[in-house]
Write an enzyme that holds these catalytic residues in place. Structure first.
Site, PDB file in Angstrom:
ATOM      1  N   TYR A  84       0.852  -1.190   0.000  1.00 23.82           N
ATOM      2  CA  TYR A  84       0.000   0.000   0.000  1.00 23.82           C
ATOM      3  C   TYR A  84       0.882   1.232   0.000  1.00 23.82           C
ATOM      4  CZ  TYR A  84      -3.453   3.434   1.653  1.00 23.82           C
ATOM      5  OH  TYR A  84      -4.266   4.527   1.788  1.00 23.82           O
ATOM      6  N   ASP A 101       9.330   2.696  -0.600  1.00 29.11           N
ATOM      7  CA  ASP A 101       8.315   3.346   0.232  1.00 29.11           C
ATOM      8  C   ASP A 101       8.672   3.037   1.685  1.00 29.11           C
ATOM      9  OD1 ASP A 101       6.152   4.077   1.756  1.00 29.11           O
ATOM     10  OD2 ASP A 101       4.643   3.197   0.437  1.00 29.11           O
ATOM     11  N   LYS A 147       5.067   9.709   8.546  1.00 25.57           N
ATOM     12  CA  LYS A 147       4.867   9.289   9.922  1.00 25.57           C
ATOM     13  C   LYS A 147       5.930   9.782  10.887  1.00 25.57           C
ATOM     14  CE  LYS A 147       2.424   5.109   8.365  1.00 25.57           C
ATOM     15  NZ  LYS A 147       1.066   5.448   8.758  1.00 25.57           N
TER      16      LYS A 147
END
Length: 429
Positions: A144, A239, A267
């Site tokens: 994702y 990623d 994050k």
């Protein structure tokens, strides 16, 4: 466990917010029931609006390696807020944060700050296409990379949980530019390059899959991706929105010794505040406006609150012993959980990389999406609620990662392991 206030809020929310939540996995549809509305967090714990206390293994889905409301982070944000919350203009701390990122990741010469992991990945793909002059990208089923149109093709995370791997509203013509390979299977990547040898701009991958549960890269997988992309003139994008500064200070690329061309982050580089970034080699990053023709902009990019929190977080993460402590805590937790499952004779597998982990209701081994999907999601839902009732907050989905922080104490871990044993016993009744 009381949930009266959470239930009331959830009912109100469903009148004004689709599904009552602002991100699908929070709806608890995968595990059923009412999501607790969190009122506050401190250290390794969170409290909901009904006063229930939980040992938290979500950590806002990964970035809170220092725990909730770490005083250094809170102080940094408060001091920044006192001077103004947004300017849409350069601030000193964004330069500091950019320098820290580039110093930590040898593959990153320059970095552009954005507002989320989704925005970082979306921008990285645009940059790869601009740099190579090609249109197609390769992603992996179950990985994702945010909710940008071209990436919601066989996605993991919430899309996997809710059985909607390809979102409505994504034009077929656009989705056709995304080619899907199998994670940990190099042959599936080579087949795509054989079919489109001069059309693929980039391969984007979670170096450690964290959105179909934690699935580590197989031996030689990341090296193989580096070799294949280089031989075809395509770029390799890591990623590291989850893994960056979580599995090691320099991210998964440092842990595995692989240098991607572009890295996306999020994050943790904002200490839990909304932030993201993408960076890479100087010749690639010089394609980004205003230096080059690849346009990307954002009023809140480099927001003073987020970058202040990021600088404070990365400074704390460099303190001696932080990663050793995270590793030791994660080992103690996962070994204890594994023992509890073995004692209960419950088929299970625990995958762990550094301080991120997933326990699957599946005898394993688990190295691929197909194996992940064989896990018993129904019994996980029962287990989730049994743990919640015992004051332990884990991911409300079988297909997500858990995280420890330096705030988790030995007592927290012992209490959690005991709760696992009790929860498993309750499932047998």
């Amino acid at each position: 466990m009381q949930q009266q206030r959470s239930q009331q809020l959830f009912e109100r929310a469903q009148r004004f917010i689709p599904g009552g939540v602002n991100s699908p996995v929070r709806s608890f549809r995968a595990v059923e029931g009412t999501p607790p509305f969190i009122a506050r967090g401190n250290g390794a714990r969170v409290w909901d609006v009904d006063g229930n206390e939980y040992i938290d293994y979500l950590g806002s889905w990964g970035p809170l390696a220092l725990g909730h409301a770490h005083p250094v982070i809170v102080d940094a944000v408060q001091r920044a807020a006192a001077d103004g919350t947004s300017f849409g203009a350069p601030v000193e701390q964004e330069v500091q944060l950019a320098e820290m990122i580039c110093q930590a990741l040898p593959s990153v010469d320059m970095v552009r700050l954005v507002n989320s992991g989704t925005e970082a990945c979306m921008s990285a793909l645009r940059l790869a296409r601009a740099f190579t002059g090609r249109s197609k990208i390769v992603k992996f089923a179950g990985n994702y990379h945010g909710h940008a149109d071209g990436l919601l093709v066989q996605a993991g995370s919430g899309a996997l949980t809710h059985g909607v791997p390809t979102s409505a509203g994504v034009p077929e013509s656009y989705a056709a530019e995304t080619l899907v390979a199998a994670y940990n299977e190099l042959e599936s990547v080579q087949i795509l390059f054989d079919a489109w040898p001069s059309d693929i701009a980039a391969v984007i991958v979670e170096p450690v899959a964290g959105n179909m549960g934690v699935v580590p890269p197989a031996d030689g997988f990341l090296d193989g991706l580096r070799r294949i992309t280089e031989s075809h003139g395509a770029l390799l994008i890591f990623d590291e929105v989850i893994t960056g500064f979580r599995v090691a200070y320099g991210g998964a690329q440092t842990l595995y010794g692989i240098a991607p061309d572009i890295t996306t982050m999020g994050k943790i580089i904002g200490g839990g505040l909304p932030v993201g970034a993408y960076g890479g080699r100087a010749d690639i990053m010089q394609m980004v406006a205003p230096l080059g023709p690849m346009y990307q902009a954002g009023t809140l990019s480099g927001n003073p609150l987020a970058v202040a929190a990021g600088v404070a977080t990365l400074t704390e993460m460099q303190r001696p012993g932080v990663y050793d402590q995270l590793e030791a805590t994660a080992v103690r937790l996962t070994e204890g959980i594994a023992h509890a499952f073995a004692t209960a004779e419950m088929p299970s597998t625990i995958n762990r990389v550094a301080s991120m982990f997933t326990g699957f209701f599946n005898p394993g081994p688990i190295t691929s999406l197909a194996q992940v999907e064989q896990s018993d999601a129904a019994i996980y839902g029962r287990y989730f609620h049994a743990m919640l009732e015992r004051g332990v907050y884990i991911a409300p989905s079988q297909f997500e990662a858990g995280f420890v922080s330096i705030a988790h104490t030995a007592s927290d871990i012992d209490r959690t392991i005991a709760a696992v044993g009790e929860a498993l016993s309750s499932l047998e009744r």
